[in-house]
Design an enzyme around this catalytic site. Structure first.
Site, PDB file in Angstrom:
ATOM      1  CD  GLN A  28     -69.602  46.618-121.186  1.00 17.55           C
ATOM      2  OE1 GLN A  28     -70.330  45.640-121.313  1.00 17.55           O
ATOM      3  NE2 GLN A  28     -68.461  46.562-120.516  1.00 17.55           N
ATOM      4  CB  CYS A  88     -68.183  46.085-124.251  1.00 19.64           C
ATOM      5  SG  CYS A  88     -68.466  45.986-126.030  1.00 19.64           S
ATOM      6  CG  ASP A 100     -68.291  47.237-129.392  1.00 19.03           C
ATOM      7  OD1 ASP A 100     -68.379  46.010-129.183  1.00 19.03           O
ATOM      8  OD2 ASP A 100     -69.295  47.968-129.533  1.00 19.03           O
ATOM      9  NE  ARG A 139     -72.734  45.559-118.180  1.00 19.47           N
ATOM     10  CZ  ARG A 139     -73.407  45.129-119.251  1.00 19.47           C
ATOM     11  NH1 ARG A 139     -72.763  44.528-120.234  1.00 19.47           N
ATOM     12  NH2 ARG A 139     -74.712  45.319-119.380  1.00 19.47           N
ATOM     13  NE  ARG A 187     -78.506  43.894-124.775  1.00 17.48           N
ATOM     14  CZ  ARG A 187     -77.266  43.385-124.737  1.00 17.48           C
ATOM     15  NH1 ARG A 187     -76.961  42.318-125.464  1.00 17.48           N
ATOM     16  NH2 ARG A 187     -76.332  43.938-123.988  1.00 17.48           N
ATOM     17  CG  HIS A 237     -74.101  48.749-123.957  1.00 19.97           C
ATOM     18  ND1 HIS A 237     -75.009  48.397-122.974  1.00 19.97           N
ATOM     19  CD2 HIS A 237     -73.364  47.624-124.182  1.00 19.97           C
ATOM     20  CE1 HIS A 237     -74.834  47.136-122.644  1.00 19.97           C
ATOM     21  NE2 HIS A 237     -73.842  46.646-123.349  1.00 19.97           N
TER      22      HIS A 237
HETATM   23  N1   CP Z   1     -71.192  43.563-123.211  1.00 19.07           N
HETATM   24  C1   CP Z   1     -72.451  43.102-123.326  1.00 19.07           C
HETATM   25  O1   CP Z   1     -73.422  43.848-123.229  1.00 19.07           O
HETATM   26  O2   CP Z   1     -72.529  41.772-123.518  1.00 19.07           O
HETATM   27  P1   CP Z   1     -73.862  40.952-123.837  1.00 19.07           P
HETATM   28  O3   CP Z   1     -74.301  41.341-125.229  1.00 19.07           O
HETATM   29  O4   CP Z   1     -73.464  39.515-123.748  1.00 19.07           O
HETATM   30  O5   CP Z   1     -74.918  41.316-122.848  1.00 19.07           O
HETATM   31  N1  NVA Z   2     -71.769  47.377-130.196  1.00 24.75           N
HETATM   32  C1  NVA Z   2     -72.171  46.059-129.787  1.00 24.75           C
HETATM   33  C2  NVA Z   2     -72.102  45.915-128.311  1.00 24.75           C
HETATM   34  C3  NVA Z   2     -72.381  44.538-127.812  1.00 24.75           C
HETATM   35  C4  NVA Z   2     -72.366  44.444-126.313  1.00 24.75           C
HETATM   36  C5  NVA Z   2     -73.579  45.774-130.300  1.00 24.75           C
HETATM   37  O1  NVA Z   2     -74.421  46.675-130.261  1.00 24.75           O
HETATM   38  O2  NVA Z   2     -73.833  44.667-130.768  1.00 24.75           O
END
Ligand code: CP
Ligand code: NVA
Length: 298
Positions: free
Chosen positions: A130, A255, A215, A283, A100, A127
């Site tokens: 997700q 999400c 989101d 997930r 990440r 992502h």
């Molecule tokens: N939806 C998601 O990726 O959540 P987190 O940021 O908590 O991992």
């Molecule tokens: N769009 C959001 C998703 C979080 C799971 C971000 O990137 O922070």
């Protein structure tokens, strides 16, 4: 050659269907697979996470593997060691690397030097893990994805992109409603070959939708622009009146993490049409099916 999963476009439509079938099997019997027996997976987090961190760590363990959870600040990456050298070294220890981070180019560089599969656990552009869980959740509700209308309203961000890529691959009609200033990447829209439509009107997108998705308005890394984004995204809230535009059987998706009162109302988030808690659970199952596929075919 290792098989990577950076945007979701790496899967064929048939592989996507098979992966979702396998995720359903693993949901029924969480310990049915020993695909990672004796194997280790590095899980690198340069940004915070609740769902991704826990579902990957638990998922690797349930597959018989050993998760090595790392914050970027704990690695020499934070002191200038290159992504290239990190990929070369980790490839000698672990059987897959999940990351990440912010810039999508970072994960592309890592993947280009890695001898083991690299999985995108979120970049600013995509992502896809997700989106796998999202498709699994919608399929659980409707039986089949093909022909369903998925409407995403809000920021044209990583989530919008991944739903476009994987939703189109599943044969869904994907409609994205964003303000002009926060439109999805044209390159991603082009890459899905006309299978997606983009509008500035949330109600138009929501009309007749089987799934309505939103989101956060301020993604990780966008904090400096928070006020501007909140102003632009005001008309894109997933609320009861938007749900009323959708089909009678429509589900609400997010999400998470959610900000009730901002991009989604409390009533929709906790209401009877909300599928968000199943999404969060899925997930785990979808990622286990993904890891099984990547490790067994690399
Ligand atoms: N939806 C998601 O990726 O959540 P987190 O940021 O908590 O991992
Ligand atoms: N769009 C959001 C998703 C979080 C799971 C971000 O990137 O922070």
């Amino acid at each position: 050659m290792p098989r990577h999963f950076l945007t979701g476009d790496e899967l064929t439509s048939d592989e996507l269907t098979a992966l979702l079938d396998r995720a359903v099997e693993l949901k029924r019997d969480r310990l049915a697979s020993g695909a990672l027996d004796g194997k280790s997976v590095a899980l690198i987090f340069d940004r915070p996470s609740t769902r991704t961190r826990i579902s990957f760590e638990v998922g690797v363990a349930e597959l018989g593997g050993h998760p090595v959870v790392l914050r970027e600040g704990e690695m020499q990456l934070s002191r200038g060691e290159s992504v290239r050298d990190t990929a070369l070294v980790l490839s000698r220890y672990v059987h897959a690397i999940a990351v990440r981070t912010g810039p999508h180019e970072t994960i592309e560089t890592l993947a280009s030097y890695s001898d083991v599969p690299v999985v995108n656990m979120l970049t600013a552009e995509h992502h896809p893990c997700q989106a796998l869980a999202d498709l699994m959740t919608i399929r659980e509700r409707f039986g089949d994805l093909s022909g369903l209308r998925l409407a995403y309203v809000g920021d044209g961000n990583n989530m919008a992109h991944s739903l476009m890529v994987l939703g189109a691959k599943a044969g869904m009609e994907v409609v994205v409603a964003t303000p002009e200033e926060l439109a999805p990447s044209e390159a991603v829209v082009r890459s899905v070959n006309g299978a997606v439509s983009v509008t500035n009107d949330a109600a138009t997108a929501a009309r007749g939708a089987d799934a309505l998705y939103t989101d956060v308005w301020v993604s990780m890394g966008d904090e400096a622009e928070a006020a501007r984004r909140r102003e632009l995204l005001g008309p894109y809230r997933l609320d009861e009146s938007l749900m009323a535009q959708a089909s009678d059987r429509a589900v609400a998706l997010h999400c998470l993490p959610a900000h009730p009162g901002e991009e989604i109302t409390e009533g929709v988030l906790y209401g009877e049409r909300s599928a968000v808690w199943d999404q969060a659970e899925n997930r785990l199952h979808a990622q286990k099916a993904l890891l099984e596929l990547l490790v067994s075919t690399s």
